[in-house]
Design a protein around this motif. Structure first.
Motif, PDB file in Angstrom:
ATOM      1  N   ALA A  50       0.836  -1.200   0.000  1.00  0.00           N
ATOM      2  CA  ALA A  50       0.000   0.000   0.000  1.00  0.00           C
ATOM      3  C   ALA A  50       0.870   1.250   0.000  1.00  0.00           C
ATOM      4  CB  ALA A  50      -0.927  -0.009   1.213  1.00  0.00           C
ATOM      5  N   SER A  51       1.961   1.210   0.779  1.00  0.00           N
ATOM      6  CA  SER A  51       2.884   2.344   0.809  1.00  0.00           C
ATOM      7  C   SER A  51       3.589   2.525  -0.529  1.00  0.00           C
ATOM      8  CB  SER A  51       3.911   2.124   1.929  1.00  0.00           C
ATOM      9  OG  SER A  51       4.880   3.141   1.919  1.00  0.00           O
ATOM     10  N   THR A  83       1.229   4.025  -3.044  1.00  0.00           N
ATOM     11  CA  THR A  83       1.010   5.446  -2.784  1.00  0.00           C
ATOM     12  C   THR A  83       2.163   6.292  -3.305  1.00  0.00           C
ATOM     13  OG1 THR A  83      -0.316   4.972  -0.814  1.00  0.00           O
ATOM     14  CG2 THR A  83       0.656   7.169  -0.975  1.00  0.00           C
ATOM     15  N   THR A  84       3.401   5.883  -3.006  1.00  0.00           N
ATOM     16  CA  THR A  84       4.560   6.668  -3.461  1.00  0.00           C
ATOM     17  C   THR A  84       4.724   6.586  -4.972  1.00  0.00           C
ATOM     18  OG1 THR A  84       6.003   4.771  -2.969  1.00  0.00           O
ATOM     19  CG2 THR A  84       5.785   6.470  -1.279  1.00  0.00           C
ATOM     20  N   ASN A 119       2.281   6.333  -7.224  1.00  0.00           N
ATOM     21  CA  ASN A 119       1.288   7.215  -7.832  1.00  0.00           C
ATOM     22  C   ASN A 119       1.607   8.682  -7.600  1.00  0.00           C
ATOM     23  OD1 ASN A 119      -0.246   5.154  -8.930  1.00  0.00           O
ATOM     24  ND2 ASN A 119      -1.553   4.949  -7.118  1.00  0.00           N
ATOM     25  N   ALA A 120       2.223   8.978  -6.457  1.00  0.00           N
ATOM     26  CA  ALA A 120       2.579  10.375  -6.166  1.00  0.00           C
ATOM     27  C   ALA A 120       3.607  10.908  -7.157  1.00  0.00           C
ATOM     28  CB  ALA A 120       3.114  10.486  -4.741  1.00  0.00           C
ATOM     29  N   ARG A 148      -0.720   5.907 -13.593  1.00  0.00           N
ATOM     30  CA  ARG A 148      -0.964   5.541 -12.210  1.00  0.00           C
ATOM     31  C   ARG A 148      -1.692   4.203 -12.149  1.00  0.00           C
ATOM     32  NH1 ARG A 148      -4.589   8.443  -9.915  1.00  0.00           N
ATOM     33  NH2 ARG A 148      -3.758   8.478  -7.788  1.00  0.00           N
TER      34      ARG A 148
END
Length: 613
Positions: free
Chosen positions: A546-547, A550-551, A553-554, A562
């Protein structure tokens, strides 16, 4: 052992831009000379270095499991006996040889003997016979091939496949356990044939346009296709490789290699590199699979290659063994000029780890090289140079190769002409016609782009398969190849590969092929303590992904770059189903088709526990 330093050929590229938007790129350097037939290599080295080891394999039946070896003189004599046996049986282009077994000395002798006799042969992927359940692919191949003889190493494990798929009445040659289901002969009996003047006469007729072998593609879009491989394809491609890396021929190359001869990477690029340059080919009985990679590590402790070929998955699986074993590292790096990979993108984590190992072991980085081509191009068409070998760069056109880039859906679709391009597909005239454009360029189906359009010597970057790219419901194009490569690199070392979904959806999502060993460590579970479904569901694993999502996609940018959701596949892509090729690369389309229910699970309004957001 002294190390020969890697050298590169010239980096020059000539670029022509046409008014219709097409771009032509080629090397200005003429292709070097090459023989009219691949059999000339065997004749040459049997005369020049008759006692040199040409082929070797593990002798599992012998004391100490040493190496069974064949010299060039022995291999030539045995191959000529095979040729005599094939001539006596009246085999021809219409009744070729099918080899169902994997890599072995006997497989090599059958193939060399067929080429001497001027009879095409088809090395068929062994898993089609040994791992398949319905033998559908094997049936399709043998149906279009119409073999006059089938070779298997051991008739016992191949018995079900032969009974189900081999034409009734076709002769089967087996090293051991000849099957009762068909007329059969032992290999020893075939090898007992005395080569006569008929063998010399048959070999004299073999020329550049003679069909040497038929290589069947994985059949990702249907039944496997038989790619015609002529002698010109193989000999010209080796001339290209001598121009790309002259140091490979500066000393007789030594390979320890598992890559299957039913594919062009192992069967043409690697096998012919050794044969053309009078080297020694040690057959690796290992594989980049759990329980099989240990054999590769054992073999590398005993054989120091001059060039080491593998697929990215193989390099990844070998890495922990190298990190833990100094003797293994020293043997691998002793005279190594370069690592070479193909078939998929290489993770930066893996590349950097091998660079560190080189520095620690021999005080310098051993280059990690790649190239670009296909079964239809013999295989090499584009190779890295001193200037064009940054991570992600596939290189520039080989000498003798002309690349045409054609605008297509916002990309540049790659097409190619060269003496190593196939004349077409076996008994498939419509497929052959569709594979070439109206100027005779072979269509790769892949897109390329320049690293720097103003400096073409910096090379090309692979820009995905045109057929794999898709549009989201928003109209944004998803470039699958680059997206896959970026995500795998971002998630190293926890991801082996990824399959991208999202055609006509609002968002792209992914089915992830996890590195099970690394994920087990995240779950803090000892090896064998749980099956993949259990430890992939642990919070430590889910939280890390999950982390990472997130990074990723950022940093990604627009929606087409994405990934909204992912599922970790607890059952990896299967060779038996066609989701995975023998080379270890994932077939994106087949995975999406076979796992359609999992794709629907990704996009469910109420996501299941397996979906990571």
């Amino acid at each position: 052992m002294a190390r020969t330093k890697l050298t590169f050929g010239p980096p020059d590229v000539i670029v022509e831009r046409r008014p219709d938007g097409a771009i032509l790129a080629r090397s200005p350097h003429a292709l070097g000379a090459y023989p009219r037939a691949a059999t000339a290599w065997l004749d040459h080295w049997a005369a020049v270095a008759p006692e040199r080891v040409f082929l070797a394999e593990r002798d599992h039946a012998g004391p100490g499991e040493g190496w069974r070896k064949l010299t060039y003189a022995e291999a030539r004599a045995a191959a000529r006996s095979v040729a005599q046996g094939l001539i006596d049986r009246g085999l021809s282009k219409e009744r070729p040889v099918a080899i169902l077994s994997g890599n072995s000395l006997d497989h090599a002798l059958m193939g060399l003997g067929a080429m001497i006799a001027g009879v095409p042969y088809a090395p068929v992927s062994a898993p089609y016979s040994l791992l398949a359940r319905d033998f559908s692919r094997l049936k399709a191949i043998l149906s279009v091939l119409t073999p006059g003889l089938v070779f298997v190493d051991d008739g016992a494990p191949f018995g079900p496949a032969l009974k189900a798929a081999a034409p009734a009445g076709v002769e089967v040659v087996a090293r051991v356990n000849p099957p009762a289901s068909h007329p059969s002969t032992t290999l020893d009996r075939l090898l007992s044939s005395d080569a006569s003047a008929k063998v010399d006469a048959a070999q004299a007729k073999v020329g550049p346009d003679t069909i040497a072998k038929l290589l069947f593609t994985s059949g990702s879009t249907g039944a496997p296709k038989g790619v015609i491989n002529t002698h010109r394809m193989m000999t010209s491609n080796q001339a290209m490789l001598r121009g790309v890396n002259p140091s490979y021929a500066a000393e007789p190359p030594v390979l320890i290699d598992w890559l299957p001869w039913s594919h062009t990477f192992g069967g043409n690029n690697n096998f012919n590199l050794v044969l053309a340059n009078g080297g020694s080919f040690f057959i690796d009985d290992g594989r980049p699979l759990p329980g099989a990679i240990e054999a590769t590590a054992r073999n590398l402790r005993e054989v120091s290659p001059t060039v080491y070929y593998n697929v990215p998955r193989g390099f990844e699986m070998l890495l922990p063994y190298l990190q833990a074993d100094e003797a293994l590292r020293r043997s691998l790096f002793a005279r190594l000029q370069a690592f070479c990979y193909a078939g998929a993108a290489l993770s930066p984590y893996v590349r950097e780890s091998y660079e560190r190992l080189g520095l620690e072991t021999i005080g310098e980085i051993v280059p990690m090289l790649t190239s670009f081509g296909s079964t239809e191009t013999g295989p090499s068409a584009i190779s890295v140079t001193e200037r064009a070998r940054a991570p992600g760069v596939i290189g520039v056109p080989n000498s003798g190769v002309e690349v045409k880039l054609v605008p297509n859906a916002g990309k540049l679709e790659a097409r190619v002409k060269s003496p190593s391009v196939t004349p077409g597909y076996w008994r498939e005239p419509e497929l052959t016609k569709a594979a070439f454009d109206d100027e005779g360029y072979y269509r790769f189906g892949d897109a390329l782009r320049f690293v720097d359009e103003n400096d073409p010597e910096r090379g090309f970057i692979f820009d995905g398969r045109v057929a794999e790219d898709f549009k989201l419901a928003t109209g944004a194009w998803v470039s699958v190849g680059p997206l896959r490569a970026k995500f795998v690199a971002h998630c190293a070392p926890y991801v082996t590969d990824v399959v991208i979904a999202g055609h006509d959806r609002d968002e792209a999502a992914a089915l992830v092929v996890p590195n099970l060993a690394a994920c087990r460590e995240l779950a803090d579970m000892p090896h064998g303590a749980a099956d993949p479904a259990q430890f992939l569901a642990c919070e430590g694993v889910r939280g890390r992904f999950a982390s990472l999502l997130t990074t990723f996609n950022a940093e990604a940018g627009g929606s087409s770059r994405r990934l909204a959701r992912l599922i970790l596949m607890d059952h990896p892509p299967s060779l038996d189903t066609g989701e995975l090729t023998d080379k270890g690369s994932v077939n994106q389309r087949t995975v999406l088709n076979r796992r359609a229910a999992m794709v629907e699970e990704l996009y469910a309004d109420r996501p299941s526990r397996r979906v990571i957001m």
